[in-house]
Design a protein around this motif. Structure first.
Motif, PDB file in Angstrom:
ATOM      1  N   ALA A 150       0.796  -1.221  -0.077  1.00 55.03           N
ATOM      2  CA  ALA A 150      -0.049  -0.019  -0.028  1.00 55.03           C
ATOM      3  C   ALA A 150       0.836   1.168  -0.011  1.00 55.03           C
ATOM      4  CB  ALA A 150      -0.970  -0.052   1.156  1.00 55.03           C
ATOM      5  N   ILE A 151       1.930   1.290   0.659  1.00 54.45           N
ATOM      6  CA  ILE A 151       2.946   2.347   0.836  1.00 54.45           C
ATOM      7  C   ILE A 151       3.491   2.575  -0.582  1.00 54.45           C
ATOM      8  CG2 ILE A 151       5.000   3.435   1.745  1.00 54.45           C
ATOM      9  CD1 ILE A 151       4.085   1.881   4.400  1.00 54.45           C
ATOM     10  N   ALA A 152       3.968   1.520  -1.275  1.00 49.91           N
ATOM     11  CA  ALA A 152       4.538   1.498  -2.610  1.00 49.91           C
ATOM     12  C   ALA A 152       3.509   2.182  -3.560  1.00 49.91           C
ATOM     13  CB  ALA A 152       4.851   0.211  -2.943  1.00 49.91           C
ATOM     14  N   GLU A 153       2.240   1.747  -3.499  1.00 50.16           N
ATOM     15  CA  GLU A 153       1.158   2.256  -4.440  1.00 50.16           C
ATOM     16  C   GLU A 153       0.888   4.029  -4.365  1.00 50.16           C
ATOM     17  OE1 GLU A 153      -2.079  -0.157  -3.959  1.00 50.16           O
ATOM     18  OE2 GLU A 153      -1.391  -1.840  -5.123  1.00 50.16           O
ATOM     19  N   ALA A 154       0.953   4.355  -2.814  1.00 50.13           N
ATOM     20  CA  ALA A 154       0.819   5.521  -2.652  1.00 50.13           C
ATOM     21  C   ALA A 154       1.927   6.435  -3.019  1.00 50.13           C
ATOM     22  CB  ALA A 154       0.676   5.637  -1.028  1.00 50.13           C
ATOM     23  N   ALA A 155       3.034   5.790  -2.883  1.00 42.47           N
ATOM     24  CA  ALA A 155       4.255   6.679  -3.324  1.00 42.47           C
ATOM     25  C   ALA A 155       4.264   6.552  -4.973  1.00 42.47           C
ATOM     26  CB  ALA A 155       5.679   5.923  -2.944  1.00 42.47           C
ATOM     27  N   ALA A 156       4.015   5.750  -5.637  1.00 42.78           N
ATOM     28  CA  ALA A 156       3.739   5.892  -6.969  1.00 42.78           C
ATOM     29  C   ALA A 156       2.666   6.852  -7.395  1.00 42.78           C
ATOM     30  CB  ALA A 156       3.328   4.505  -7.525  1.00 42.78           C
ATOM     31  N   ARG A 198       1.756   9.429  -5.416  1.00 42.17           N
ATOM     32  CA  ARG A 198       2.296  10.982  -5.045  1.00 42.17           C
ATOM     33  C   ARG A 198       3.262  11.238  -6.242  1.00 42.17           C
ATOM     34  NH1 ARG A 198      -0.092   9.952  -0.589  1.00 42.17           N
ATOM     35  NH2 ARG A 198       0.433  11.001   1.215  1.00 42.17           N
ATOM     36  N   ALA A 199       4.155  10.462  -6.635  1.00 42.30           N
ATOM     37  CA  ALA A 199       5.094  10.760  -7.750  1.00 42.30           C
ATOM     38  C   ALA A 199       4.322  11.233  -9.138  1.00 42.30           C
ATOM     39  CB  ALA A 199       6.047   9.590  -8.042  1.00 42.30           C
ATOM     40  N   ASP A 200       3.200  10.578  -9.386  1.00 39.66           N
ATOM     41  CA  ASP A 200       2.527  11.203 -10.638  1.00 39.66           C
ATOM     42  C   ASP A 200       1.993  12.382 -10.400  1.00 39.66           C
ATOM     43  OD1 ASP A 200       3.204   9.086 -11.982  1.00 39.66           O
ATOM     44  OD2 ASP A 200       1.489   7.748 -11.438  1.00 39.66           O
ATOM     45  N   MET A 201       1.182  12.732  -8.988  1.00 35.26           N
ATOM     46  CA  MET A 201       0.741  13.883  -8.864  1.00 35.26           C
ATOM     47  C   MET A 201       1.757  15.058  -8.940  1.00 35.26           C
ATOM     48  SD  MET A 201      -1.603  12.530  -5.623  1.00 35.26           S
ATOM     49  CE  MET A 201      -2.229  13.998  -5.087  1.00 35.26           C
ATOM     50  N   HIS A 202       2.759  14.818  -8.177  1.00 36.97           N
ATOM     51  CA  HIS A 202       3.905  16.024  -8.238  1.00 36.97           C
ATOM     52  C   HIS A 202       4.407  16.216  -9.557  1.00 36.97           C
ATOM     53  CE1 HIS A 202       4.534  16.670  -4.108  1.00 36.97           C
ATOM     54  NE2 HIS A 202       4.170  15.616  -3.558  1.00 36.97           N
ATOM     55  N   ASP A 203       4.281  15.269 -10.400  1.00 36.43           N
ATOM     56  CA  ASP A 203       5.089  15.400 -11.897  1.00 36.43           C
ATOM     57  C   ASP A 203       4.045  16.307 -12.483  1.00 36.43           C
ATOM     58  OD1 ASP A 203       6.821  14.737 -13.929  1.00 36.43           O
ATOM     59  OD2 ASP A 203       5.142  13.621 -14.685  1.00 36.43           O
ATOM     60  N   ILE A 204       2.625  15.835 -12.418  1.00 34.07           N
ATOM     61  CA  ILE A 204       1.665  16.564 -13.194  1.00 34.07           C
ATOM     62  C   ILE A 204       1.702  18.455 -12.603  1.00 34.07           C
ATOM     63  CG2 ILE A 204      -0.771  16.889 -13.649  1.00 34.07           C
ATOM     64  CD1 ILE A 204      -0.973  13.893 -13.288  1.00 34.07           C
ATOM     65  N   ILE A 205       1.653  18.373 -11.414  1.00 33.22           N
ATOM     66  CA  ILE A 205       1.648  19.798 -10.657  1.00 33.22           C
ATOM     67  C   ILE A 205       3.078  20.516 -11.098  1.00 33.22           C
ATOM     68  CG2 ILE A 205       1.712  20.846  -8.769  1.00 33.22           C
ATOM     69  CD1 ILE A 205      -0.333  19.019  -7.365  1.00 33.22           C
ATOM     70  N   GLY A 206       4.132  19.658 -11.039  1.00 35.65           N
ATOM     71  CA  GLY A 206       5.090  20.600 -11.525  1.00 35.65           C
ATOM     72  C   GLY A 206       5.245  20.754 -12.953  1.00 35.65           C
ATOM     73  N   ARG A 207       4.779  20.099 -13.780  1.00 36.45           N
ATOM     74  CA  ARG A 207       4.558  20.533 -15.410  1.00 36.45           C
ATOM     75  C   ARG A 207       3.631  21.876 -15.539  1.00 36.45           C
ATOM     76  NH1 ARG A 207       6.020  16.404 -18.925  1.00 36.45           N
ATOM     77  NH2 ARG A 207       6.704  14.691 -18.076  1.00 36.45           N
ATOM     78  N   GLN A 208       2.800  21.855 -14.367  1.00 33.53           N
ATOM     79  CA  GLN A 208       1.732  22.878 -14.547  1.00 33.53           C
ATOM     80  C   GLN A 208       2.409  24.244 -13.960  1.00 33.53           C
ATOM     81  OE1 GLN A 208      -1.009  23.011 -11.237  1.00 33.53           O
ATOM     82  NE2 GLN A 208      -2.696  23.437 -12.796  1.00 33.53           N
ATOM     83  N   ARG A 209       3.161  24.009 -12.971  1.00 31.08           N
ATOM     84  CA  ARG A 209       3.911  25.370 -12.398  1.00 31.08           C
ATOM     85  C   ARG A 209       4.751  25.833 -13.164  1.00 31.08           C
ATOM     86  NH1 ARG A 209       2.924  23.563  -6.030  1.00 31.08           N
ATOM     87  NH2 ARG A 209       0.617  23.688  -6.093  1.00 31.08           N
ATOM     88  N   ASP A 210       5.533  24.941 -14.081  1.00 35.25           N
ATOM     89  CA  ASP A 210       6.527  25.302 -14.803  1.00 35.25           C
ATOM     90  C   ASP A 210       5.836  26.211 -16.121  1.00 35.25           C
ATOM     91  OD1 ASP A 210       9.386  25.312 -15.776  1.00 35.25           O
ATOM     92  OD2 ASP A 210       8.669  24.325 -17.336  1.00 35.25           O
ATOM     93  N   ASN A 211       4.672  25.943 -16.543  1.00 36.87           N
ATOM     94  CA  ASN A 211       4.036  26.532 -17.425  1.00 36.87           C
ATOM     95  C   ASN A 211       3.736  28.024 -17.006  1.00 36.87           C
ATOM     96  OD1 ASN A 211       4.166  24.546 -19.413  1.00 36.87           O
ATOM     97  ND2 ASN A 211       2.253  23.556 -19.087  1.00 36.87           N
ATOM     98  N   TRP A 212       3.039  27.797 -15.691  1.00 38.09           N
ATOM     99  CA  TRP A 212       2.926  29.418 -15.088  1.00 38.09           C
ATOM    100  C   TRP A 212       4.009  30.330 -15.113  1.00 38.09           C
ATOM    101  CZ3 TRP A 212       0.507  28.108  -9.637  1.00 38.09           C
ATOM    102  CH2 TRP A 212      -0.853  27.502  -9.960  1.00 38.09           C
ATOM    103  N   ASN A 213       5.154  29.684 -14.940  1.00 41.10           N
ATOM    104  CA  ASN A 213       6.408  30.592 -14.792  1.00 41.10           C
ATOM    105  C   ASN A 213       6.619  31.250 -16.301  1.00 41.10           C
ATOM    106  OD1 ASN A 213       8.810  31.926 -13.892  1.00 41.10           O
ATOM    107  ND2 ASN A 213       9.985  30.217 -15.047  1.00 41.10           N
TER     108      ASN A 213
END
Length: 438
Positions: free
Chosen positions: A94-100, A102-117
């Motif tokens: 369950a922790i491994a699935e949650a970590a995966a 979270r990684a996808d969520m941070h990756d998507i949000i990181g792309r979005q905030r880079d577009n903001w810049n």
């Protein structure tokens, strides 16, 4: 069901053999001898394989195919141990699935905030430069009032936009999410490696310790790199600069371990790949990391922060001054006001370009992360050396290889830090950095 089919074929073969031993003459179907022979064959078949036996064989075969023990079979000691680690394995999964996730969520949000810049940088500069041109042309234009009002509105909008963007620092937000994505994927790999190990291991205490360590790392990562923008966003202009920390704080060692002096601990180190020279190498590396590498990157982070803070104030202030200057265009000092508006608008665009085009917020966060990277290596070395029993440590040669890889060096390069473990060696005499990777 393969066992049941084999028994049926065997029973049918016995019946066929018995029938072959009977006299060759075949009685008629309705005769008494035919009925007696048929009853005898059925009785032999029931005697060989009963329905209950076939059902039990089918159940046992189904349990074997599904990996479960047959009913009524007492579990063996290894099976009891695996049952004890089953819950821990499910929690690790369950922790491994949650970590995966979270990684996808941070990756998507990181792309979005880079577009903001990128989008906010170009749009704000376009507003500021267009308004500056309007302010410069307004005194000589027939439609002076329209140009004056348009320039004032655009400059005011640019000032508010700059203030908002400087508050959130999109480039720094994107860097936080990129680093968080890498760390969450690293955590997922570590947890899945622990799962692979516990598929063959039977120690429940080790499994529970891995679960607790993984949960601590999850909570530390969530605190170090929050997902929401408001509330919970990290302070972009902190009063004090410290290395980033994304790993849990280690518990203080036991009292018995702390009371052992350094000389006694060094004298007891032998075996498991550890020697006195290797311990001195690790102590020297930790000292150089603390005195040179970490301090250098913290200083760079402070420099980037000071420059970023100054530009974050100058950009909106210049744009607001230009917007106020447009109000005096057309008066007795209209030409001076027009020139001031154009000049302040151009300077505001320049300040905004330097701040967000050079991504000073990203540089500040990168220096903090690198300093945290070196601090983590230092704490790992200290935690390993604080363990008095060398058999409970990680293998010395393996640990040395890991440290060398993290620093971007070979294992032979670490020998030069052996002399730096001595208390007589001063920090001012350290000239080289331990890390070559950053």
């Amino acid at each position: 069901m393969a066992v049941a089919e084999a028994l049926l074929l065997q029973s049918q073969g016995v019946v066929v053999i018995a029938a072959a031993l009977l006299p060759a003459s075949r009685p008629r179907r309705g005769s008494r001898l035919f009925r007696l022979r048929t009853r005898a064959q059925q009785a032999n078949l029931r005697q060989l394989v009963s329905i209950d036996d076939l059902q039990q064989v089918a159940r046992d075969d189904d349990h074997a195919m599904n990996g479960r023990a047959p009913a009524g079979t007492p579990p063996t000691p290894p099976e009891c141990a695996r049952a004890g680690t089953g819950t821990a394995a499910q929690r690790l999964r369950a922790i491994a699935e949650a970590a995966a996730d979270r990684a996808d969520m941070h990756d998507i949000i990181g792309r979005q905030r880079d577009n903001w810049n990128h989008l906010l940088l170009h749009s704000t500069n376009s507003l500021t430069l267009a308004a500056s041109v309007m302010a410069a042309l307004a005194p000589a234009a027939p439609a002076m009032a329209a140009l004056k009002a348009s320039a004032g509105v655009l400059l005011a909008t640019a000032a508010v936009t700059m203030a908002a963007v400087n508050r959130i620092q999109p480039s720094q937000l994107a860097e936080e999410q990129r680093n968080a994505t890498r760390l969450w994927r690293q955590l997922e790999r570590d947890v899945r490696a622990a799962l692979d190990y516990h598929r063959t291991a039977t120690a429940t205490a080790t499994a529970e310790a891995d679960v607790q360590e993984a949960m601590d790392r999850v909570l530390a990562l969530d605190a170090a790199y929050p997902l929401p923008l408001f509330p919970g966003m990290l302070d972009k202009f902190p009063s004090t600069v410290e290395p980033a920390r994304w790993w849990p704080r280690r518990k203080s060692p036991a009292q018995s371990a702390t009371t052992i002096n350094v000389g006694a601990r060094r004298g007891a180190t032998s075996g498991n790949g550890w020697t006195r020279d290797l311990e001195d190498e690790m102590r020297g590396v930790a000292r150089v990391l603390r005195a040179k590498d970490e301090r250098e990157h913290v200083w760079n982070a402070k420099l980037a922060l000071r420059l970023n803070r100054g530009l974050a104030v100058a950009g909106p202030a210049l744009a607001g001054t230009a917007a106020l200057a447009t109000a005096f265009i057309g008066s007795s000092s209209g030409e001076a006001a027009s020139g001031a508006a154009a000049l302040c608008g151009a300077l505001a665009a320049a300040a905004n370009t330097v701040e967000h085009g050079w991504q000073l917020g990203m540089l500040f966060d990168m220096f903090r992360n690198v300093a945290g990277f070196y601090r983590k290596i230092q704490e790992d070395i200290e935690a390993c050396l604080d363990e008095a029993d060398v058999e409970r440590r990680e293998n010395g040669e393996v640990f040395q290889t890991k440290v060398a890889l993290l620093l971007g060096r070979s294992t032979s390069d670490l020998r030069q830090f052996r002399e730096m473990a001595s208390p007589s060696f001063k920090d001012d005499d350290i000239n080289d950095f331990a890390g070559k990777l950053f």
